[in-house]
Write a protein that holds these residues in place. Structure first.
Motif, PDB file in Angstrom:
ATOM      1  N   HIS A 142      -8.531  -4.160   2.107  1.00 11.13           N
ATOM      2  CA  HIS A 142      -7.624  -3.457   3.017  1.00 11.13           C
ATOM      3  C   HIS A 142      -8.381  -2.298   3.667  1.00 11.13           C
ATOM      4  N   HIS A 201      -3.808   7.471  -3.193  1.00 13.70           N
ATOM      5  CA  HIS A 201      -3.047   6.348  -2.658  1.00 13.70           C
ATOM      6  C   HIS A 201      -2.856   5.348  -3.804  1.00 13.70           C
ATOM      7  N   HIS A 250       0.843   4.697   0.932  1.00 21.88           N
ATOM      8  CA  HIS A 250       0.062   5.623   1.751  1.00 21.88           C
ATOM      9  C   HIS A 250       0.465   7.067   1.470  1.00 21.88           C
ATOM     10  N   VAL A 291       0.857  -1.185   0.000  1.00 22.26           N
ATOM     11  CA  VAL A 291       0.000   0.000   0.000  1.00 22.26           C
ATOM     12  C   VAL A 291       0.893   1.235   0.000  1.00 22.26           C
ATOM     13  N   ILE A 298      -1.979   0.836  -4.700  1.00 20.62           N
ATOM     14  CA  ILE A 298      -1.764  -0.517  -4.204  1.00 20.62           C
ATOM     15  C   ILE A 298      -1.068  -1.327  -5.299  1.00 20.62           C
TER      16      ILE A 298
END
Length: 340
Positions: free
Chosen positions: A299, A314, A268, A266, A316
């Motif tokens: 998630h 964000h 962030h 991830v 992934i």
């Protein structure tokens, strides 16, 4: 009681420091006087255990260092070993390690054969370079090989409590010395106990998340020929406190069976708009040539104390045997945009 009045807003370690200072003020004199009082309390007070031991052990180490004699230093180490079964002395021992690392390691190295698992764990846990909640010992970070002999003596310990500490200690070392960690783990696997493979897997967890090829290969995750479809997001605008879902398919396009370590990453968003990555474990799998492996995961962005979230972009990605896919972008909506 007066010391307790100053607790508001202080962390647990800061509160222990306040109580340590109060204890040192209440028991004036030399180190021997303090040690006598503490040993008497340990012998005669059944309630002398638990969290109250933290400031007590801290006072022992502080007064021994302030006195500056070899006798007080050595006795302080011995007294921490006597008390560590009541509450770990791992935080207090750091003061002694900072004062004279070589002397402290010479003494506590002998504790690896103690019949008390709490004492054996203190050897490994107290010397961790990045022990949580504890003060740093710069010399341990500057000399990452200084504690390998301790770990060598304990990695086949009969206590899981001790072995867990050994794994965490070796994992700490991977932050600065990945080559040393991999070579140490390789030696242990060459002369293992039945518990060693599990210990090594736990010790190499950070290197695996980083995609370190030597750690992955040591654990049996050799480079593999795979095709990855995904991650495919189930939604691209995530409400504040909500979840992002994703799916993926991993196909072994090589001619040999592949053992795969599959994680997800991830990206962030930080307060300044840049992205920082965190790797999360997914699964491991054996995949035959031509075989596909399906992945589905959600998630959460629910509020937690260990991470602060910021709205905005964000991303992934999937990571297979240390190799990451291109990140797929999604947006975390501001709190005001979340459903009522």
């Amino acid at each position: 009681p007066r010391a307790c009045e100053t607790f508001d807003g202080l962390s647990l370690r800061e509160r222990a420091d306040v109580l340590r200072n109060a204890l040192l003020a209440d028991i004036p004199g030399d180190y021997a006087t303090l040690a006598h009082v503490i040993r008497s309390a340990a012998a005669n007070e059944p309630a002398f255990t638990g969290w109250l031991i933290w400031p007590v052990t801290s006072a022992i180490a502080t007064r021994a260092v302030d006195e500056g004699t070899e006798a007080s230093f050595d006795d302080a180490l011995a007294l921490l070993a006597e008390l560590t079964g009541r509450l770990t002395g791992e935080f207090a021992i750091r003061t002694l390690l900072r004062h004279d690392l070589d002397r402290a390691l010479d003494v506590i190295g002998g504790w690896t054969i103690s019949p008390d698992e709490h004492v054996r764990r203190l050897v490994s846990e107290g010397t961790r370079p990045y022990l949580p909640w504890a003060i740093r010992v710069p010399a341990l970070i500057a000399q990452p090989g200084a504690t390998i002999g301790i770990l060598d003596a304990l990695y086949r310990d009969g206590s899981e409590y001790v072995r867990r500490s050994v794994a965490n200690h070796l994992n700490d070392l991977s932050r600065d010395s990945p080559g040393l960690v991999v070579s140490t783990a390789r030696r242990w696997l060459a002369t293992p106990a039945p518990t060693t493979p599990a210990l090594v897997r736990h010790a190499l967890r950070t290197l695996v998340k980083r995609g370190d090829p030597h750690a992955l290969t040591l654990l049996g995750f050799a480079p593999a020929t795979v095709e990855i479809d995904g991650p495919l997001l189930t939604e691209t605008h995530i409400p504040w406190g909500g979840e992002v879902g994703f799916t993926a398919t991993v196909r072994n396009s090589g001619t040999q069976s592949a053992r795969l370590a599959i994680d997800y990453v991830v990206h962030h968003r930080r307060a300044n708009g840049t992205l920082t990555t965190k790797v999360f474990k997914l699964t491991t799998a054996h995949v035959a040539p031509g075989e596909e492996f399906a992945i589905e995961r959600r998630h959460s962005f629910r509020a937690i104390t260990t991470r602060r979230y910021y709205p905005g972009e964000h991303a992934i990605a999937l990571q297979v045997n240390g190799v990451a896919t291109p990140p797929v972008v999604f947006e975390l909506l501001p709190a005001a945009d979340s459903p009522a």
